[in-house]
Design an enzyme around this catalytic site. Structure first.
Site, PDB file in Angstrom:
ATOM      1  N   GLU A 293       3.512  11.421 -14.064  1.00  0.00           N
ATOM      2  CA  GLU A 293       2.399  12.374 -13.911  1.00  0.00           C
ATOM      3  C   GLU A 293       2.840  13.806 -14.220  1.00  0.00           C
ATOM      4  O   GLU A 293       2.683  14.703 -13.407  1.00  0.00           O
ATOM      5  CB  GLU A 293       1.790  12.253 -12.516  1.00  0.00           C
ATOM      6  CG  GLU A 293       1.234  10.856 -12.257  1.00  0.00           C
ATOM      7  CD  GLU A 293       0.512  10.699 -10.920  1.00  0.00           C
ATOM      8  OE1 GLU A 293       0.874  11.406  -9.966  1.00  0.00           O
ATOM      9  OE2 GLU A 293      -0.410   9.865 -10.858  1.00  0.00           O
ATOM     10  N   ASP A 372      -1.872   2.042  -7.257  1.00  0.00           N
ATOM     11  CA  ASP A 372      -1.739   3.260  -6.461  1.00  0.00           C
ATOM     12  C   ASP A 372      -2.471   3.160  -5.123  1.00  0.00           C
ATOM     13  O   ASP A 372      -3.503   3.789  -4.952  1.00  0.00           O
ATOM     14  CB  ASP A 372      -2.278   4.453  -7.266  1.00  0.00           C
ATOM     15  CG  ASP A 372      -1.876   5.785  -6.663  1.00  0.00           C
ATOM     16  OD1 ASP A 372      -1.038   5.798  -5.752  1.00  0.00           O
ATOM     17  OD2 ASP A 372      -2.412   6.811  -7.105  1.00  0.00           O
ATOM     18  N   GLU A 400      -5.535   8.104   1.419  1.00  0.00           N
ATOM     19  CA  GLU A 400      -6.090   8.676   0.189  1.00  0.00           C
ATOM     20  C   GLU A 400      -7.265   7.867  -0.363  1.00  0.00           C
ATOM     21  O   GLU A 400      -8.319   8.412  -0.636  1.00  0.00           O
ATOM     22  CB  GLU A 400      -4.974   8.789  -0.862  1.00  0.00           C
ATOM     23  CG  GLU A 400      -5.480   9.268  -2.209  1.00  0.00           C
ATOM     24  CD  GLU A 400      -4.373   9.462  -3.237  1.00  0.00           C
ATOM     25  OE1 GLU A 400      -3.195   9.245  -2.908  1.00  0.00           O
ATOM     26  OE2 GLU A 400      -4.703   9.854  -4.366  1.00  0.00           O
TER      27      GLU A 400
HETATM   28  C1  GCU Z   1      -1.197   9.363  -6.541  1.00  0.00           C
HETATM   29  C2  GCU Z   1      -1.752  10.577  -5.868  1.00  0.00           C
HETATM   30  C3  GCU Z   1      -1.004  11.801  -6.278  1.00  0.00           C
HETATM   31  C4  GCU Z   1       0.489  11.596  -6.040  1.00  0.00           C
HETATM   32  C5  GCU Z   1       0.954  10.352  -6.730  1.00  0.00           C
HETATM   33  C6  GCU Z   1       2.393   9.998  -6.409  1.00  0.00           C
HETATM   34  O1  GCU Z   1      -1.461   9.408  -7.913  1.00  0.00           O
HETATM   35  O2  GCU Z   1      -3.125  10.714  -6.160  1.00  0.00           O
HETATM   36  O3  GCU Z   1      -1.488  12.868  -5.517  1.00  0.00           O
HETATM   37  O4  GCU Z   1       1.207  12.684  -6.479  1.00  0.00           O
HETATM   38  O5  GCU Z   1       0.179   9.276  -6.328  1.00  0.00           O
HETATM   39  O6  GCU Z   1       2.591   9.084  -5.617  1.00  0.00           O
HETATM   40  O7  GCU Z   1       3.300  10.589  -6.936  1.00  0.00           O
END
Ligand code: GCU
Length: 686
Positions: A293, A372, A400
């Site tokens: 990400e 996730d 979440e």
């Molecule tokens: C999910 C979550 C993010 C987080 C990511 C992670 O995508 O929405 O906020 O950073 O997991 O576990 O790194």
């Protein structure tokens, strides 16, 4: 003393059963402490305060064993005559954090021995004893032997230094505000008490997404503050970890590269780690989210994850530090038109080929499922598939995708399902819990970690019933063989008292809540269907045409993701044979995961006998009825729960019931319009 939401399950309210108190009067009247460590001091303080407020007795404190009565706090080594009473074998069988609680009667002496193998065992045993006291158990003839089943029992905070918490639903950070540490020592100490009372022994104190200012946590600017946090935690047997920015050699070290094979980069980390340990001699190590990400990582330099992780591990090794290297690595810029890429496959594809290449102070941190933290997912196929690489399992206590602590969703039953899942990695019985506790492959470092659900709300978790997820997480990872029912009952009695109606009713609410939440949200394992970004509330196509790799593929004929080997993405092939075969075929795939693995027509008949479309309608109508019932069940307890908690929880349950209608109607309407198929029962669909 009154019940107070702030105290969670450490409610030291006065015991109304006077007979119990009188019976144990002399035992509780003296605390004998044979060990001077910080951690045992914490135990003594906890026990002293708790007895005072629960039993109304002020215990005398002594360091002498000669007294007739009392509770003795000691490690195995401190107690001269322990060997007469307990065989050394009993202690050898404990692991380093284990303990024995046992009644000691000799002549007219009546003592209760709280003996740890080391000092942390004394503290854990003390919290155990306090549970027994709060539950008004008889303390006359105790013999309890406990050792944690998992070595690493950790919490990951996702706190940012501006005070916000990524995916936090209970206020702001207790650590930071305005890009500084809050310095709220009392709050941190109370947090440490909560953590250690359920056996947590490690905390990483900042978000895995390490932004600019947080990158500086490993510099002299903030290390004195980190050291102060570590000091508070240390007194409760908790090690402090930091999430580190993989590219620190650039941002902090003034280099133009973070290539893990570059000598200067390696040297930069060696120096950095030395500096950290000069402030915090027992620093735990790093959690690293790399190449995930948009976070930097070794891919930029055409290196792999083992190169990256080992570079950090080498720097930490001389000090006994660990690298938690996260496996949440996937293409987050996917073209939704591309049907050949499957996000679920990514972690396995990236990491499995590297088995055996990681140093032994690296631990791969793997989310429970391949996507996730959805309300329902299969178990990640990475578990069991890397015999030569340490692994920890990552859960998300923070809700979440499971109602954000506005909805009740008690996750212990879900986690138990994951831990009991048989991977068949070495034939039958290769359960996830036996892999992550290190038993199956003899891992050097292993265990369980999770994203925290707390913030600075007075009750820590927003929804007071979400405290049960925090408690349950700790208790379950201490011993994954505890049943969900046992953990739940314990939590209720500690939190609300021993009234049997309260216990029965809250227990049934909690234990059903995950299923209820699943009923009115995304069906049959397909996941998502939430609003983008914040992830709260229904939006069936919210992620359908996005870059995130999270699709349900609903059209006018059917729904689901074909992940078969035969003609799908081939994800099923990442499992060992028994599971692969089960998931591969529509006939044997469990209903609750059907749409995760298969695209099927709406008229497909489930094992339950109903069609997929009718199942969607039924569960969504039922889910709302069940959410309404939660409100009714809770209302029955009015007068039995203190005013603040009763009202706070009622508000959340009402919000949930209201919001569940939004879910029901959006999902039912969406699928009615897609499929054109009527509800057999002709209920209202828009
Ligand atoms: C999910 C979550 C993010 C987080 C990511 C992670 O995508 O929405 O906020 O950073 O997991 O576990 O790194």
């Amino acid at each position: 003393t009154e019940y107070d939401d702030y105290s969670c399950w450490l409610q030291y309210t006065s015991i109304s059963n006077r007979e119990w108190v009188e019976h144990h009067q002399s035992l509780l009247s003296q605390i004998i402490v044979l060990n001077g460590s910080m951690v045992v001091k914490s135990a003594k303080q906890e026990l002293f305060e708790a007895i005072k407020s629960m039993a109304g007795i002020t215990p005398t404190l002594s360091n002498e064993l000669t007294s007739q009565y009392g509770i003795v706090l000691a490690t195995y080594k401190d107690h001269p005559s322990l060997t007469d009473h307990l065989s050394s074998e009993e202690f050898q069988n404990l692991n380093e954090e284990g303990y024995i609680i046992t009644s000691f009667h000799s002549g007219s002496q009546r003592q209760l021995l709280i003996v740890g193998k080391t000092d942390i065992g004394v503290l854990y045993a003390t919290f155990h004893l306090l549970r027994l006291i709060k539950m008004e158990e008889n303390l006359d003839d105790l013999y309890i032997v406990e050792s944690p089943k998992n070595q690493i029992r950790m919490i990951n905070e996702w706190d940012n230094m501006d005070g916000s918490i990524e995916r936090g639903y209970a206020g702001d950070s207790i650590y930071y505000e305005n890009n500084r540490f809050t310095g709220d020592v009392d709050r941190l100490k109370d947090y440490a008490r909560l953590l250690s009372s359920v056996g947590i022994n490690g905390v990483s104190i900042n978000n895995v997404n390490v932004h600019e200012i947080e990158t500086n946590l490993i510099t002299s600017r903030f290390l004195p503050d980190v050291a102060r946090v570590a000091e508070i935690f240390r007194a409760y047997g908790i090690k402090t970890f930091l999430s580190a920015n993989y590219a620190s050699s650039i941002q902090l070290g003034g280099l133009d590269t973070a290539d893990p094979l570059d000598k200067n980069v390696q040297e930069c980390w060696i120096e950095k780690v030395k500096e950290i340990y000069s402030y915090i001699p027992d620093f735990g190590g790093f959690v690293v989210k790399a190449d995930s990400e948009h976070r930097p990582g070794p891919f930029t330099y055409n290196r792999n994850h083992a190169d990256g992780a080992n570079m950090l591990a080498r720097a930490l090794k001389p000090f006994g530090g660990i690298v938690f290297w996260r496996c949440f690595v996937y293409n987050c810029l996917q073209d939704w038109r591309d049907r050949s890429t499957d996000r679920a496959k990514a972690a396995y594809d990236h990491f499995k080929p590297l088995d055996g290449e990681f140093l032994d102070n690296v631990v791969l941190q793997i989310k429970n499922g391949p996507m996730d933290f959805q309300v329902r997912e299969p178990v990640s196929p990475l578990f069991g598939s890397m015999p030569n690489t340490n692994q920890v399992l990552e859960f998300q206590v923070s809700q979440e995708y499971t109602g954000q602590q506005k909805h009740l969703c008690y996750l212990v039953p879900q986690w138990k399902g994951v831990l009991d899942f048989d991977t068949y990695a070495v034939g039958e019985g290769a359960t996830v819990k036996r892999i992550v506790n290190g038993e199956l492959y003899n891992y050097q470092n292993s265990g369980i970690t999770a994203v925290s659900n707390i913030g600075n709300d007075r009750n820590w978790t927003g929804h007071s019933l979400a405290q049960a997820n925090f408690y349950g997480y700790g208790r379950l990872i201490w011993n994954p063989d505890l049943t969900a029912e046992e953990i739940t009952e314990e939590w209720i009695r500690l939190t609300f008292g021993n009234d049997s109606e309260v216990v029965a009713s809250v227990s049934s609410m909690l234990l059903k809540s995950w299923e209820i939440y699943e009923n009115y949200t995304a069906p049959l394992g397909v996941g998502w269907m939430v609003n983008t970004d914040h992830h709260y509330g229904p939006n069936v196509d919210g992620y359908e045409y996005s870059v995130w790799g999270t699709y349900h593929f609903a059209d006018c004929h059917g729904i689901g993701v074909n992940r078969t080997l035969k003609d799908g993405t081939g994800y099923t092939g990442q499992y060992f044979k028994e599971n692969k075969d089960q998931y591969e075929s529509v006939e044997t795939c469990p209903d609750e995961l059907l749409l995760f693995f298969h695209y099927v027509p709406y008229t497909h008949r489930l094992k339950s006998g109903v069609t997929v479309i009718q199942h969607i309608y039924n569960t969504h109508f039922e889910g709302v009825e069940q959410a309404d019932k939660l409100v009714e069940d809770w209302k029955q307890l009015e007068g039995k729960i203190d005013y603040t908690r009763f009202g706070g929880i009622l508000n959340r349950l009402q919000e949930q019931a209201k919001h569940s209608r939004e879910w029901r109607d959006q999902i039912n309407t969406y699928f009615y319009r897609k499929s054109g198929i009527n509800d057999d029962l002709n209920r209202k669909i828009y």
